[in-house]
Design a protein around this motif. Structure first.
Motif, PDB file in Angstrom:
ATOM      1  N   TRP A   9       0.832  -1.208   0.000  1.00 37.81           N
ATOM      2  CA  TRP A   9       0.000   0.000   0.000  1.00 37.81           C
ATOM      3  C   TRP A   9       0.865   1.257   0.000  1.00 37.81           C
ATOM      4  O   TRP A   9       0.617   2.191  -0.767  1.00 37.81           O
ATOM      5  N   ILE A  10       1.905   1.300   0.838  1.00 35.64           N
ATOM      6  CA  ILE A  10       2.721   2.512   0.898  1.00 35.64           C
ATOM      7  C   ILE A  10       3.660   2.608  -0.295  1.00 35.64           C
ATOM      8  O   ILE A  10       3.972   3.708  -0.763  1.00 35.64           O
ATOM      9  N   THR A  11       4.097   1.472  -0.840  1.00 30.21           N
ATOM     10  CA  THR A  11       4.946   1.520  -2.035  1.00 30.21           C
ATOM     11  C   THR A  11       4.155   2.077  -3.211  1.00 30.21           C
ATOM     12  O   THR A  11       4.630   2.945  -3.950  1.00 30.21           O
ATOM     13  N   GLY A  12       2.921   1.592  -3.390  1.00 36.47           N
ATOM     14  CA  GLY A  12       2.060   2.168  -4.418  1.00 36.47           C
ATOM     15  C   GLY A  12       1.726   3.616  -4.120  1.00 36.47           C
ATOM     16  O   GLY A  12       1.604   4.437  -5.033  1.00 36.47           O
ATOM     17  N   GLY A  13       1.599   3.948  -2.820  1.00 41.36           N
ATOM     18  CA  GLY A  13       1.297   5.320  -2.431  1.00 41.36           C
ATOM     19  C   GLY A  13       2.395   6.300  -2.794  1.00 41.36           C
ATOM     20  O   GLY A  13       2.119   7.447  -3.156  1.00 41.36           O
ATOM     21  N   LEU A  14       3.645   5.883  -2.706  1.00 43.45           N
ATOM     22  CA  LEU A  14       4.750   6.758  -3.104  1.00 43.45           C
ATOM     23  C   LEU A  14       4.645   7.130  -4.574  1.00 43.45           C
ATOM     24  O   LEU A  14       4.985   8.245  -4.975  1.00 43.45           O
ATOM     25  N   VAL A  15       4.150   6.180  -5.373  1.00 40.15           N
ATOM     26  CA  VAL A  15       3.944   6.458  -6.796  1.00 40.15           C
ATOM     27  C   VAL A  15       2.769   7.408  -6.989  1.00 40.15           C
ATOM     28  O   VAL A  15       2.867   8.419  -7.702  1.00 40.15           O
ATOM     29  N   SER A  16       1.643   7.114  -6.332  1.00 38.45           N
ATOM     30  CA  SER A  16       0.422   7.884  -6.583  1.00 38.45           C
ATOM     31  C   SER A  16       0.385   9.229  -5.884  1.00 38.45           C
ATOM     32  O   SER A  16      -0.249  10.166  -6.377  1.00 38.45           O
ATOM     33  N   TRP A  17       1.030   9.352  -4.733  1.00 41.15           N
ATOM     34  CA  TRP A  17       0.938  10.589  -3.961  1.00 41.15           C
ATOM     35  C   TRP A  17       2.172  11.477  -4.058  1.00 41.15           C
ATOM     36  O   TRP A  17       2.137  12.616  -3.603  1.00 41.15           O
ATOM     37  N   LEU A  18       3.255  10.978  -4.642  1.00 43.96           N
ATOM     38  CA  LEU A  18       4.478  11.769  -4.709  1.00 43.96           C
ATOM     39  C   LEU A  18       5.038  11.841  -6.120  1.00 43.96           C
ATOM     40  O   LEU A  18       5.202  12.925  -6.682  1.00 43.96           O
ATOM     41  N   ILE A  19       5.317  10.682  -6.719  1.00 48.88           N
ATOM     42  CA  ILE A  19       6.061  10.655  -7.978  1.00 48.88           C
ATOM     43  C   ILE A  19       5.205  11.105  -9.160  1.00 48.88           C
ATOM     44  O   ILE A  19       5.565  12.036  -9.889  1.00 48.88           O
ATOM     45  N   VAL A  20       4.041  10.458  -9.364  1.00 45.61           N
ATOM     46  CA  VAL A  20       3.222  10.781 -10.535  1.00 45.61           C
ATOM     47  C   VAL A  20       2.650  12.200 -10.471  1.00 45.61           C
ATOM     48  O   VAL A  20       2.638  12.903 -11.492  1.00 45.61           O
ATOM     49  N   PRO A  21       2.165  12.688  -9.299  1.00 48.58           N
ATOM     50  CA  PRO A  21       1.708  14.086  -9.269  1.00 48.58           C
ATOM     51  C   PRO A  21       2.808  15.081  -9.624  1.00 48.58           C
ATOM     52  O   PRO A  21       2.543  16.093 -10.290  1.00 48.58           O
ATOM     53  N   LEU A  22       4.049  14.793  -9.200  1.00 47.04           N
ATOM     54  CA  LEU A  22       5.165  15.675  -9.541  1.00 47.04           C
ATOM     55  C   LEU A  22       5.416  15.671 -11.045  1.00 47.04           C
ATOM     56  O   LEU A  22       5.627  16.726 -11.659  1.00 47.04           O
ATOM     57  N   ILE A  23       5.381  14.481 -11.644  1.00 45.43           N
ATOM     58  CA  ILE A  23       5.566  14.383 -13.093  1.00 45.43           C
ATOM     59  C   ILE A  23       4.451  15.125 -13.825  1.00 45.43           C
ATOM     60  O   ILE A  23       4.697  15.861 -14.791  1.00 45.43           O
TER      61      ILE A  23
END
Length: 352
Positions: free
Chosen positions: A37-51
């Motif tokens: 859940w938190i590994t996917g969260g790093l993608v959805s809440w940090l990495i992809v929004p920044l991109i």
């Protein structure tokens, strides 16, 4: 008319992403829930929004630096509350599955997203327009209130179907589709998730100055909410990160991230896919809202598509296999009632 059709289509794509994002998580092997859940969260809440912000909003960093502290604080705070809703959302999927879990959460979120802002204005502001008392005196407001009441009926029908399912389906079948099925826990976390998940809508409203600044900096209005989404997502990452890392420590599951006895590469790709889908729901929601120019109606339209898609997936994964036709009919009736309620809420906001 073309703009309205485009807005509806964009909301459908966002609803499809939201209704589908949990599927890759079901394929993760050998990891505890908190780890994926938190590994996917790093993608959805940090990495992809920044991109997304980098690609669509020129000068997004300057927008954040120049924003009023109160705007950032309220947007982030609603993100924190929404993050708690998202955390319990994941637990709901874990305990109830896609169809029942999504129906309960989306029904509550839609109703509260329409009801709480006017109640707040009634109790804590001097604004006489858009309040709960004002809603009771005009046709649009009355439609919204009736829609909220109808949604509670639909939620009750879905919950009743869940109780019957627990009695009808043998454990071997029940846990095959939802490995940790637990109706009591699931209903509790679904209520918490439904109440707090509506905070995302409040965060978008609090971040309106960020969206306006994005357009002033040259961003296409389709993508005006992408800076706002970043701040909301940071709040979600805060709550989910703290909780999941604590679970990692308590359950001694930190080894999941480097455990070569599990399919590490496949797990990381799956959670990255899930996290990307999770964010895309809001990426397309933001574009749809920018074309419909009605945040409340956009919100309930988004909820409608999520319910439709998630229940289609629930049937595909045979989550209700082994139940009687009457039970399936009760679930379908509950879903239809929720959709009717969402339609009433959206129409009421349109009239208002």
């Amino acid at each position: 008319m073309d703009i309205i059709i485009l807005g509806v289509l964009l909301h459908f794509i966002g609803g499809f992403a939201s209704g589908s994002f949990y599927i890759p998580y079901k394929k993760v092997r050998g990891w505890a829930w908190e780890s994926y859940w938190i590994t996917g969260g790093l993608v959805s809440w940090l990495i992809v929004p920044l991109i997304a912000a980098q690609l669509t909003v020129p000068g997004w960093a300057d927008i954040l630096r120049q924003a009023a502290p109160s705007t950032l604080a309220w947007t982030y705070l609603f993100g924190v509350l929404w993050g708690i809703g998202g955390l319990t959302f994941g637990l709901t999927m874990r305990y109830l599955g896609l169809s029942l879990g999504m129906s309960l959460i989306m029904g509550l979120t839609s109703a509260l997203g329409a009801l709480m802002p006017p109640l707040y204005r009634d109790l804590f502001t001097d604004d006489s327009t858009g309040t709960l008392s004002a809603m009771c005196t005009n046709l649009g407001g009355q439609c919204v209130l009736i829609g909220v009441a109808v949604s509670l009926v639909g939620i009750a029908l879905c919950g009743r179907a869940g109780f019957i399912k627990e009695r009808e389906v043998p454990d071997s079948t029940k846990f095959q589709s939802v490995s940790e099925f637990a109706l009591g826990k699931g209903l509790l976390v679904a209520v918490i998730s439904g109440v707090l998940s509506a905070s995302f809508s409040y965060g978008i409203t609090a971040g309106r100055p960020l969206a306006a600044a994005a357009v002033e900096h040259g961003a296409n209005s389709l993508f005006q909410n992408n800076v706002t989404f970043m701040v909301i997502m940071w709040g979600g990452l805060t709550t989910n990160g703290l909780w999941c890392l604590w679970l990692n420590w308590r359950n001694k599951t930190f080894h999941n991230y480097r455990d070569r006895s599990t399919p590490l590469l496949a797990n990381y790709l799956l959670v990255a896919c899930a996290g990307t889908l999770w964010f895309l729901q809001f990426f397309f929601y933001g574009m749809g809202e920018s074309r419909l120019h009605n945040d409340a109606s956009s919100w309930v339209l988004h909820m409608s598509f999520i319910i439709i898609v998630s229940n289609a997936w629930g049937l595909y994964f045979k989550e209700w296999q082994g139940t009687s036709k009457a039970t399936k009919g009760l679930l379908l009736a509950g879903i239809l009632v929720i959709l009717a309620a969402i339609t009433l809420v959206g129409y009421g906001n349109y009239l208002s």
